[in-house]
Write a protein that holds these residues in place. Structure first.
Motif, PDB file in Angstrom:
ATOM      1  N   GLU A  50       9.081  -5.436   3.702  1.00 49.05           N
ATOM      2  CA  GLU A  50       7.863  -6.050   3.915  1.00 49.05           C
ATOM      3  C   GLU A  50       7.466  -6.659   2.718  1.00 49.05           C
ATOM      4  O   GLU A  50       7.183  -6.192   1.538  1.00 49.05           O
ATOM      5  CB  GLU A  50       6.750  -5.207   4.732  1.00 49.05           C
ATOM      6  CG  GLU A  50       7.415  -4.668   5.768  1.00 49.05           C
ATOM      7  CD  GLU A  50       6.195  -3.625   6.515  1.00 49.05           C
ATOM      8  OE1 GLU A  50       5.461  -4.208   7.128  1.00 49.05           O
ATOM      9  OE2 GLU A  50       6.410  -2.349   6.219  1.00 49.05           O
ATOM     10  N   GLU A  90      14.755  -1.005  13.638  1.00 51.63           N
ATOM     11  CA  GLU A  90      15.201   0.135  12.828  1.00 51.63           C
ATOM     12  C   GLU A  90      16.152   1.165  13.797  1.00 51.63           C
ATOM     13  O   GLU A  90      16.594   1.675  13.298  1.00 51.63           O
ATOM     14  CB  GLU A  90      13.820   1.157  12.716  1.00 51.63           C
ATOM     15  CG  GLU A  90      12.751   0.623  11.780  1.00 51.63           C
ATOM     16  CD  GLU A  90      11.402   1.240  11.490  1.00 51.63           C
ATOM     17  OE1 GLU A  90      10.891   1.280  10.478  1.00 51.63           O
ATOM     18  OE2 GLU A  90      11.174   2.101  12.624  1.00 51.63           O
ATOM     19  N   LYS A 129       9.795  -4.226  15.214  1.00 49.57           N
ATOM     20  CA  LYS A 129      10.115  -3.319  14.073  1.00 49.57           C
ATOM     21  C   LYS A 129      10.789  -2.235  14.549  1.00 49.57           C
ATOM     22  O   LYS A 129      11.666  -1.573  13.788  1.00 49.57           O
ATOM     23  CB  LYS A 129       8.803  -2.978  13.028  1.00 49.57           C
ATOM     24  CG  LYS A 129       9.080  -2.134  11.973  1.00 49.57           C
ATOM     25  CD  LYS A 129       7.848  -1.653  11.132  1.00 49.57           C
ATOM     26  CE  LYS A 129       8.246  -0.933   9.902  1.00 49.57           C
ATOM     27  NZ  LYS A 129       6.906  -0.871   9.147  1.00 49.57           N
ATOM     28  N   TYR A 170       4.456  -6.745  16.502  1.00 47.68           N
ATOM     29  CA  TYR A 170       5.246  -6.473  15.260  1.00 47.68           C
ATOM     30  C   TYR A 170       5.709  -5.137  15.306  1.00 47.68           C
ATOM     31  O   TYR A 170       6.823  -5.080  14.673  1.00 47.68           O
ATOM     32  CB  TYR A 170       4.216  -6.978  14.122  1.00 47.68           C
ATOM     33  CG  TYR A 170       4.505  -6.149  12.860  1.00 47.68           C
ATOM     34  CD1 TYR A 170       5.533  -6.646  12.029  1.00 47.68           C
ATOM     35  CD2 TYR A 170       3.788  -5.013  12.381  1.00 47.68           C
ATOM     36  CE1 TYR A 170       6.038  -6.011  10.802  1.00 47.68           C
ATOM     37  CE2 TYR A 170       4.208  -4.358  11.233  1.00 47.68           C
ATOM     38  CZ  TYR A 170       5.186  -4.979  10.455  1.00 47.68           C
ATOM     39  OH  TYR A 170       5.637  -4.134   9.338  1.00 47.68           O
ATOM     40  N   ILE A 204      14.226  -2.183   6.845  1.00 52.79           N
ATOM     41  CA  ILE A 204      13.077  -3.260   6.812  1.00 52.79           C
ATOM     42  C   ILE A 204      12.315  -3.149   5.378  1.00 52.79           C
ATOM     43  O   ILE A 204      12.123  -2.376   4.713  1.00 52.79           O
ATOM     44  CB  ILE A 204      12.221  -2.563   7.722  1.00 52.79           C
ATOM     45  CG1 ILE A 204      12.779  -2.369   9.128  1.00 52.79           C
ATOM     46  CG2 ILE A 204      10.890  -3.559   7.832  1.00 52.79           C
ATOM     47  CD1 ILE A 204      13.074  -3.819   9.709  1.00 52.79           C
ATOM     48  N   SER A 244       3.310  -9.854   6.860  1.00 56.04           N
ATOM     49  CA  SER A 244       3.034  -8.863   8.185  1.00 56.04           C
ATOM     50  C   SER A 244       1.664  -8.175   8.018  1.00 56.04           C
ATOM     51  O   SER A 244       0.969  -8.080   8.910  1.00 56.04           O
ATOM     52  CB  SER A 244       4.201  -7.595   8.478  1.00 56.04           C
ATOM     53  OG  SER A 244       4.426  -7.212   7.281  1.00 56.04           O
TER      54      SER A 244
END
Length: 248
Positions: free
Chosen positions: A246, A238, A234, A230, A244, A218
């Motif tokens: 990354e 959430e 995201k 993105y 999440i 990302s």
């Protein structure tokens, strides 16, 4: 997949594949029917001395397929006002005419080609499709027709999305559907219907426990539109209490 051609409300022929010639010099369109059944060929040729004869200026074409539950559904249903046609040759023939229907829907060759691949246990190569390819939309349409709306997702330790593979919204929808429900699965044709699909899973108890979503690459997103995509997705994850992670 089965293609059925009707003349005067009676089956004229059945075949395995229909192809729309992509270019036309006028308003008439040309279709080719391939893999015509032996029964259909015999029935047609009995009408004359081995010369193809339709005997009607209006044809109805219907394309059916079996969905994942074994139900036979129609993916294309339209009519052709016949102008010209060609003789049977190697179990195929062509017709030319004016296309119309009673449902104001568009015939899409891409849907036919995708279903034809599925019938042979093959699939499209998504990564080879260019940006904004109409075949991406056709694929998602076929997934909706084939699988319907899912009420559950795979139970994984974590789900993953590689953002280096995503160049537009439909790329995200393709990869997330594979991750959540597998091949030929439908998980939205836009970001809003994607969120609706998650809501359906939530209402069916599929998101009671916290799920983990891992994003790869990302930080390497350079396209502003992909970065906006993105951030938007995201936020959706959430809101549904995904944890999440990354990984760059």
């Amino acid at each position: 997949m089965k293609v059925k051609v009707y003349a005067e409300n009676k089956i004229l022929l059945t075949c395995k594949y229909i192809w729309l010639e992509p270019f036309a010099t006028g308003t008439a369109r040309r279709f080719t029917f391939k893999g015509i059944s032996a029964t259909s060929k015999k029935r047609i040729l009995q009408k004359t001395d081995d010369v193809f004869y339709i005997g009607s200026n209006e044809l109805k074409i219907q394309v059916d397929f079996l969905d994942k539950f074994g139900r036979r559904l129609s993916i294309e249903n339209f009519k052709v006002h016949l102008i010209d046609y060609g003789d049977l040759e190697k179990s195929s023939l062509w017709i030319s005419g004016l296309v119309y229907d009673d449902y104001f829907t568009e015939y899409r060759q891409g849907r036919i080609d995708i279903l034809s691949l599925w019938a042979k246990d093959q699939n499209i190569q998504w990564v080879d499709l260019p940006l904004n390819s109409p075949l991406k939309e056709d694929y998602i349409d076929c997934c909706l027709s084939y699988s319907g709306l899912s009420s559950q997702i795979f139970d994984r330790d974590y789900y993953k999305i590689d953002w280096s593979l995503i160049n537009e919204e439909r790329d995200f929808l393709y990869w997330v559907s594979l991750e959540f429900i597998g091949e030929k699965g439908y998980f939205g044709h836009s970001l809003y219907t994607f969120e609706d699909c998650l809501l359906e899973i939530f209402h069916n108890g599929g998101l009671k426990k916290q799920r983990k979503m891992t994003f790869f690459n990302s930080s390497k997103i350079s396209d502003p539109k992909v970065y906006e995509l993105y951030q938007f997705t995201k936020g959706i994850f959430e809101r549904f209490k995904f944890l999440i992670e990354e990984i760059v």
